[in-house]
Write a protein that holds these residues in place. Structure first.
Motif, short mmCIF file in Angstrom:
data_model
loop_
_atom_site.label_atom_id
_atom_site.label_comp_id
_atom_site.label_asym_id
_atom_site.label_seq_id
_atom_site.Cartn_x
_atom_site.Cartn_y
_atom_site.Cartn_z
N GLY A 342 0.82 -1.20 0.00
CA GLY A 342 0.00 0.00 0.00
C GLY A 342 0.85 1.25 0.00
O GLY A 342 2.09 1.20 0.02
N SER A 343 0.19 2.39 0.01
CA SER A 343 0.88 3.67 -0.06
C SER A 343 0.54 4.52 1.15
O SER A 343 -0.60 4.51 1.64
N ARG A 344 1.52 5.26 1.63
CA ARG A 344 1.28 6.18 2.75
C ARG A 344 0.79 7.54 2.25
O ARG A 344 0.45 8.40 3.05
N GLN A 345 0.78 7.73 0.94
CA GLN A 345 0.32 9.00 0.39
C GLN A 345 -1.18 9.15 0.64
O GLN A 345 -1.98 8.28 0.32
N LYS A 346 -1.58 10.27 1.23
CA LYS A 346 -2.96 10.47 1.64
C LYS A 346 -3.90 10.62 0.46
O LYS A 346 -5.03 10.17 0.50
N CYS A 347 -3.47 11.32 -0.58
CA CYS A 347 -4.32 11.50 -1.74
C CYS A 347 -3.46 11.66 -2.99
O CYS A 347 -2.29 12.02 -2.90
N SER A 348 -4.06 11.40 -4.14
CA SER A 348 -3.33 11.49 -5.41
C SER A 348 -3.22 12.93 -5.87
O SER A 348 -4.07 13.78 -5.56
N MET A 349 -2.14 13.20 -6.64
CA MET A 349 -1.88 14.55 -7.12
C MET A 349 -2.08 14.62 -8.63
O MET A 349 -1.90 13.64 -9.34
N ASN A 350 -2.42 15.81 -9.10
CA ASN A 350 -2.45 16.03 -10.54
C ASN A 350 -1.08 16.45 -11.03
O ASN A 350 -0.12 16.51 -10.24
N GLN A 351 -0.96 16.80 -12.30
CA GLN A 351 0.35 17.12 -12.87
C GLN A 351 0.96 18.39 -12.29
O GLN A 351 2.14 18.65 -12.44
N TYR A 352 0.13 19.21 -11.64
CA TYR A 352 0.64 20.46 -11.07
C TYR A 352 0.93 20.36 -9.58
O TYR A 352 1.31 21.33 -8.94
#
Length: 428
Positions: A342-352
């Motif tokens: 799994g990932s610890r990243q809370k939410c996904s990011m866009n290209q910016y």
């Protein structure tokens, strides 16, 4: 075929058995399935049994580590189980680079960001970058798994070491593993890895390759590894002592590639050199006799026995016992690919670098989490059928099942039955 791991009722390991015997025990209900990958059965009543020596062997690599279990029987040494463990070090490095770029972008825009931290944490002794540490942890994890499934008595490890100083200056003496029958095996293996096991001039694969001097020795070329490449016999004869610019004047793209790659050190060599001590120290902690052997000895054993090149076959040929190991023709390795937990990243990011999803709430949905092995029997609707594979969970309870092109979307959790919990690896 690979042997099946066997546990007694108190979960102590017995000698692995033939698949036919395992099927017979399951059919008579004298055993039950304990684990799908690697396939393991557990006896319902039996407590003890006779054991024979089993040696676990590792061929550590930058991208793939070969693992083999060799049983030492009265009839000889034989491979009874094998696997190729694919690492995710490159993926980890890409993820870290992406995170670094996003944080740097936020700071430059003066938007919400995590303040930069410099020189405020000490690296402990033996610290390795995450991309390299994952390789060591994968070997440790599989040593732990197999130690619980088989009665291991000894460990053998290839000390994947490329002596780059010896390669750059062949006149250096006193290196024992490059003397006698093993002379040149380390250099050849380095070149095979660096040039992708293909002819540098025509790209031919699966043909005998010869060590070729880019600048011919008759024209002042040295034996340094930066002046060496691999070529098939026809290309080697055609080139002779010609200047490489004249020989490849009609292949400018390939010429530039060779010139650039010749001076570039092999990154994989640096990776295995950096992790070999950590891997050795981790395996020493299992309180089993351990033997270290050079990569040159492994290749010498494999060629002498006439086996093809593969990581698990290299693992079987490690050390002194690898000089007479028997590999059954029907055996196929288990392909193990590290996928993470799994990932610890809370939410996904866009290209910016801005959030495009909401923060994750729960890792497990309806009792399942991404990566679990499930079986779904759909009895109604447009997707009637039976599906077995890895699951990708959603908060709505509508899951994806399968892998690659065979993935099926929109399967309700109500149809899913758990076969095996995710352990961070994918099996083929």
């Amino acid at each position: 075929m690979q042997r099946v791991f066997v546990l007694v009722s108190n979960k102590q390991p017995l000698m692995p058995c033939h698949p036919a015997r395992a099927r017979k025990l399951l059919r008579k209900e004298k055993a039950a399935v304990y684990r799908r990958y690697p396939f393991t059965i557990i006896m319902t009543h039996r407590v003890g049994g006779d054991l024979q020596p089993i040696e676990i062997k590792f061929d550590p690599g930058s991208r793939t580590t070969g693992v083999a279990l060799v049983g030492h029987f009265n009839r000889g040494s034989e491979v009874i189980w094998a696997g190729n463990l694919n690492h995710r070090g490159a993926q980890i490095k890409r993820n870290l680079n992406s995170r670094r770029a996003i944080r740097s972008s936020r700071r430059n825009r003066k938007t919400r960001y995590r303040p930069a931290r410099f020189l405020n944490r000490r690296r402990p002794k033996g610290w390795l970058p995450p991309s390299l540490r994952s390789r060591v942890d994968n070997v440790k994890n599989w040593m732990l798994k197999l130690d619980k499934l088989a009665p291991l008595t000894q460990i053998a490890v290839e000390t994947v070491r490329f002596d780059t100083q010896k390669m750059q200056n062949p006149e250096i003496s006193g290196v024992e593993y490059q003397q006698g029958d093993l002379a040149g095996y380390e250099l050849r293996e380095y070149l095979l890895e660096k040039w992708g096991r293909e002819c540098a001039y025509c790209g031919a694969k699966n043909v005998p390759l010869e060590i070729e001097h880019i600048v011919a020795r008759s024209k002042g070329g040295s034996d340094r590894v930066s002046n060496l490449t691999l070529a098939c016999t026809p290309c080697n004869i055609d080139k002779g002592n010609k200047d490489i610019k004249d020989f490849l004047k009609r292949k400018q793209k390939r010429l530039k590639k060779i010139q650039a790659q010749a001076k570039t050190p092999l990154k994989d060599a640096a990776a295995v050199n950096a992790t070999r001590y950590a891997t050795g120290n981790v395996l020493k902690g299992f309180s089993l006799p351990i033997v270290f052997s050079s990569g040159g000895r492994t290749k010498f054993n494999r060629i002498k026995l006439g086996y093809k090149k593969d990581h698990w076959i290299d693992a079987a040929c490690v050390g002194e016992s690898g000089s007479h190991v028997i590999i059954p023709q029907a055996i196929t390795p288990l392909i193990i690919t590290a996928k993470g937990r799994g990932s610890r990243q809370k939410c996904s990011m866009n290209q910016y670098g801005f959030p495009r999803t909401g923060p994750k709430k729960h890792k497990r949905v309806k009792g399942f989490q991404t990566g679990d092995l499930v079986k779904a029997i759909v009895t109604k609707g447009k997707k009637i059928g039976t599906y077995v594979g890895r699951v990708v969970v959603r908060a709505s309870g509508s899951f994806d099942i399968g892998s690659g092109e065979e993935k099926v979307a929109g399967i309700s959790y109500k149809y899913c039955r758990l076969l095996q919990r995710s352990d961070g690896y994918e099996y083929t």
